[in-house]
Design an enzyme around this catalytic site. Sequence first.
Site, short mmCIF file in Angstrom:
data_model
loop_
_atom_site.label_atom_id
_atom_site.label_comp_id
_atom_site.label_asym_id
_atom_site.label_seq_id
_atom_site.Cartn_x
_atom_site.Cartn_y
_atom_site.Cartn_z
N CYS A 2 -70.55 19.69 68.17
CA CYS A 2 -70.52 19.60 69.55
C CYS A 2 -68.95 19.10 70.01
O CYS A 2 -68.38 18.16 69.54
CB CYS A 2 -71.36 18.74 70.35
SG CYS A 2 -73.08 19.26 70.13
N ARG A 27 -66.00 22.64 66.38
CA ARG A 27 -66.97 21.58 66.39
C ARG A 27 -68.38 22.05 66.89
O ARG A 27 -69.30 21.31 66.38
CB ARG A 27 -66.98 20.50 67.33
CG ARG A 27 -65.52 19.64 66.89
CD ARG A 27 -65.32 18.85 68.25
NE ARG A 27 -66.05 17.92 68.01
CZ ARG A 27 -65.94 16.59 67.31
NH1 ARG A 27 -64.91 16.28 66.68
NH2 ARG A 27 -66.98 15.73 67.17
N TRP A 73 -72.94 22.46 68.93
CA TRP A 73 -73.86 22.93 67.57
C TRP A 73 -75.30 22.26 67.72
O TRP A 73 -75.21 20.92 67.94
CB TRP A 73 -72.99 22.03 66.59
CG TRP A 73 -73.58 22.27 65.19
CD1 TRP A 73 -73.19 23.60 64.35
CD2 TRP A 73 -74.28 21.57 64.51
NE1 TRP A 73 -73.83 23.36 63.19
CE2 TRP A 73 -74.21 22.12 63.10
CE3 TRP A 73 -75.12 20.41 64.51
CZ2 TRP A 73 -75.26 21.74 62.18
CZ3 TRP A 73 -75.90 19.94 63.56
CH2 TRP A 73 -75.95 20.50 62.31
N ASN A 99 -72.46 14.52 72.74
CA ASN A 99 -72.09 14.90 71.40
C ASN A 99 -72.72 13.66 70.57
O ASN A 99 -72.52 12.51 70.69
CB ASN A 99 -70.64 14.97 71.07
CG ASN A 99 -70.22 14.91 69.72
OD1 ASN A 99 -69.33 14.43 69.33
ND2 ASN A 99 -71.36 15.52 68.71
N GLY A 100 -73.97 14.17 69.73
CA GLY A 100 -74.63 13.17 69.15
C GLY A 100 -76.06 13.23 69.12
O GLY A 100 -76.56 14.32 69.35
N GLU A 484 -66.40 23.25 44.27
CA GLU A 484 -65.64 23.67 45.35
C GLU A 484 -65.43 25.19 45.82
O GLU A 484 -65.71 25.63 46.69
CB GLU A 484 -64.28 22.83 45.46
CG GLU A 484 -63.31 23.05 46.68
CD GLU A 484 -64.05 22.86 48.14
OE1 GLU A 484 -65.22 22.15 48.07
OE2 GLU A 484 -63.28 23.05 48.95
N LYS A 488 -67.00 27.08 48.93
CA LYS A 488 -66.26 27.91 49.82
C LYS A 488 -66.79 29.32 50.09
O LYS A 488 -66.88 29.76 51.16
CB LYS A 488 -64.81 27.98 49.36
CG LYS A 488 -63.86 27.17 49.45
CD LYS A 488 -63.22 26.58 50.76
CE LYS A 488 -64.39 25.58 51.50
NZ LYS A 488 -64.03 24.28 51.26
N GLU A 491 -70.05 29.34 52.14
CA GLU A 491 -69.65 28.79 53.71
C GLU A 491 -69.09 30.10 54.57
O GLU A 491 -69.57 30.69 55.59
CB GLU A 491 -68.40 27.87 53.79
CG GLU A 491 -69.17 26.40 53.45
CD GLU A 491 -67.81 25.66 53.51
OE1 GLU A 491 -67.91 24.81 54.41
OE2 GLU A 491 -66.82 25.56 52.60
N HIS A 507 -77.99 25.87 29.60
CA HIS A 507 -79.45 25.11 29.68
C HIS A 507 -80.20 25.64 30.95
O HIS A 507 -81.06 24.80 31.46
CB HIS A 507 -78.98 23.53 29.86
CG HIS A 507 -78.34 23.26 28.58
ND1 HIS A 507 -78.96 22.71 27.61
CD2 HIS A 507 -77.00 22.65 28.49
CE1 HIS A 507 -78.05 22.28 26.57
NE2 HIS A 507 -76.69 22.45 27.14
N LYS A 606 -67.34 21.70 61.97
CA LYS A 606 -66.20 21.24 61.18
C LYS A 606 -66.60 19.70 61.07
O LYS A 606 -66.39 19.01 59.92
CB LYS A 606 -65.07 21.26 62.12
CG LYS A 606 -64.02 20.51 61.55
CD LYS A 606 -63.47 21.47 60.21
CE LYS A 606 -62.04 20.91 59.65
NZ LYS A 606 -62.09 21.74 58.30
C1 F6R Z 1 -66.85 22.18 53.30
C2 F6R Z 1 -66.48 21.51 54.43
C3 F6R Z 1 -67.43 20.26 54.66
C4 F6R Z 1 -66.83 18.86 54.79
C5 F6R Z 1 -67.85 17.73 54.88
C6 F6R Z 1 -67.18 16.41 54.99
O1 F6R Z 1 -65.68 23.19 53.71
O2 F6R Z 1 -65.58 21.46 55.28
O3 F6R Z 1 -68.33 20.39 53.48
O4 F6R Z 1 -66.02 18.67 53.48
O5 F6R Z 1 -68.41 18.10 55.92
O6 F6R Z 1 -66.46 16.38 55.93
P1 F6R Z 1 -65.18 15.14 56.20
O7 F6R Z 1 -64.37 15.55 55.03
O8 F6R Z 1 -64.51 15.48 57.52
O9 F6R Z 1 -65.98 14.09 56.30
#
Ligand code: F6R
Length: 611
Positions: A2, A27, A73, A99-100, A484, A488, A491, A507, A606
Amino acid sequence: MCGIVGYIGTRDAYPVILKGLKRLEYRGYDSAGVALINGGLKVYKKKGRVADLEEILIGKAVSGHIGIGHTRWATHGEPSDRNAHPHVSNSGSFAMIHNGIIENYAQIKNELLKKGCTFKSDTDTEVLLNFIEDIKRNNEGTLEEALRYALKRITGAYCILLIDKDDPHTIIAARKGSPLVIGIGRHEHFLASDASPIVEYTKEVVYVNDYEIAIVRADELILKNLGNEKQTPFITKLDMELAAIEKGGYDHFMLKEIFEQPQTIYDCLRGRLDADKGTITMSGIQQYAEQIMHAPRIIMIACGTSWHAGLVAEYIFEELCRIPVEVEYASEFRYRHPVINKGDVIIAISQSGETADTLVAIETAKEQGAIILGVLNVVGSSIARVSHAGAYTHAGPEIGVASTKAFTAQLAVLTMIALKIAHQKKAIDEERYHVLCKELMAVPDKVAIVLEQNDNIKKLAEKYKDAYDFLYLGRGYNFPVALEGALKLKEISYIHAEGYPAAEMKHGPIALVDETLPVVFVATKDAYHQKIVSNMQEIKARKGKVISIITEGDEVSPALSDDVVIVPPADEIVAPMLSVIPLQLLAYYIGIAKGYDVDKPRNLAKSVTVE
Ligand code: F6R
């Protein structure tokens, strides 16, 4: 999680709020809405993107010098028009955005229902708003008093902005756990979840602290704690340029941020690492160097991509510093009564510095006596304020929802910390130390070389875009890179992908392999290279499609691979900063090839400021 924006002053509020919401859309983008006061309270809201809201407002009377806006969100209640913020109180007097999460909302809602209160949405926000109105009515006090009282009763996290149709001169704001920045202009104030909606109007900002209430008027900013005592606003100068939050000619923020990495890694090293002299200057770390050197244990706490950076750092710290390291998911760590010993050092890794799980995990550990160091991107963020010290990653604002440049900057900072401690502790010999300083300094130029593979990777994306599953394999330093890469892809392209240690594949996951399964090997030259080549053989023998990320000069892997992406030679300690780049690009181009909005992947936000 949010985004909120507010404006009060001499300008028209709506254009400021609309632009701000577009900047904060990373957000959350389930719905958007605005409330304005102009001869009455006007509220407009719509399921979907900010652009959908903008469209329904064409031709509407959206003037007024005070307003609040929200991009959602969804937590409580599905994405819909009626669950969109702002919410309006039962009497129609007040509008609020939030937001929360209000954790005890159900109990409060029951109390209000018994009193005849009605609800138009499924949200916790509407409950809090009507609770405030109920208190105000019963006590015949001011809105500010009612808010203060309500906040003492609720549990959870919030950043709220509240307006009263009968007071067009005041926005009341409050925060606990969710961020709030207030920009100070001439006869105007801007309120937002982060500085991006503010930076083009003013560079003077106040970061509101937890448990503070702000009473904001065009010419006045009053901060109070929940005990009604005035607090002195601490004004900070923003170190952010408008260009940093615009796309700069790229189609998407994600692509821009991937291509920024030679610069962002350099910015992170600049002024700290002098590879010729072999010095690393990091004042926040220096302050705690003795404690880190003698720490019985280092615990890395993070989520998502930042957690993967922690995993790479585990290998680096254990090898160079000979200190035991554990890497914890913040969300698990905070609830499992972890054993924290005296002298334990915790490194919190976070791009946003606002991730709720990471924040609470370190608060708990701090109470138990741990030293908390932050490796963070957003200056002045909540985690920065809880940490004893740390080092910023200086990657600039990361707006694409999928984290890219933050990851490589985190690795650069963590490698510098490990090298500095290892050297000071004499856990590493002089020659290796100097070699690694030079290797690290060479990373930005090598990343630029990897980026030249862009067109090649675009073609691979076309070739593999219709696969249903992907497997990513790596060993040692490259195992977290495999995780990672898989994250990616999930996502951005919504293709199921799994990251695995290459040897562990035998395994279980090997059962998945057939001629339809692309298997991405992160197989740059390192101590285990022979081993991963054997793993490639095992996949080839089962007709899997092998895509490998290999080091220039590797003559063995191409024969076992259907496709290769070549990266420059580098020491295995810094290699993850190179090998991850093709995986970021692959996810990006597959997402594009499938027609998805890569900067705003579905269901994601984000900054995860709720549990
Ligand atoms: C993946 C991504 C999320 C963040 C996670 C932690 O692309 O963006 O997995 O890495 O939400 O966020 P931060 O680093 O802001 O604590």
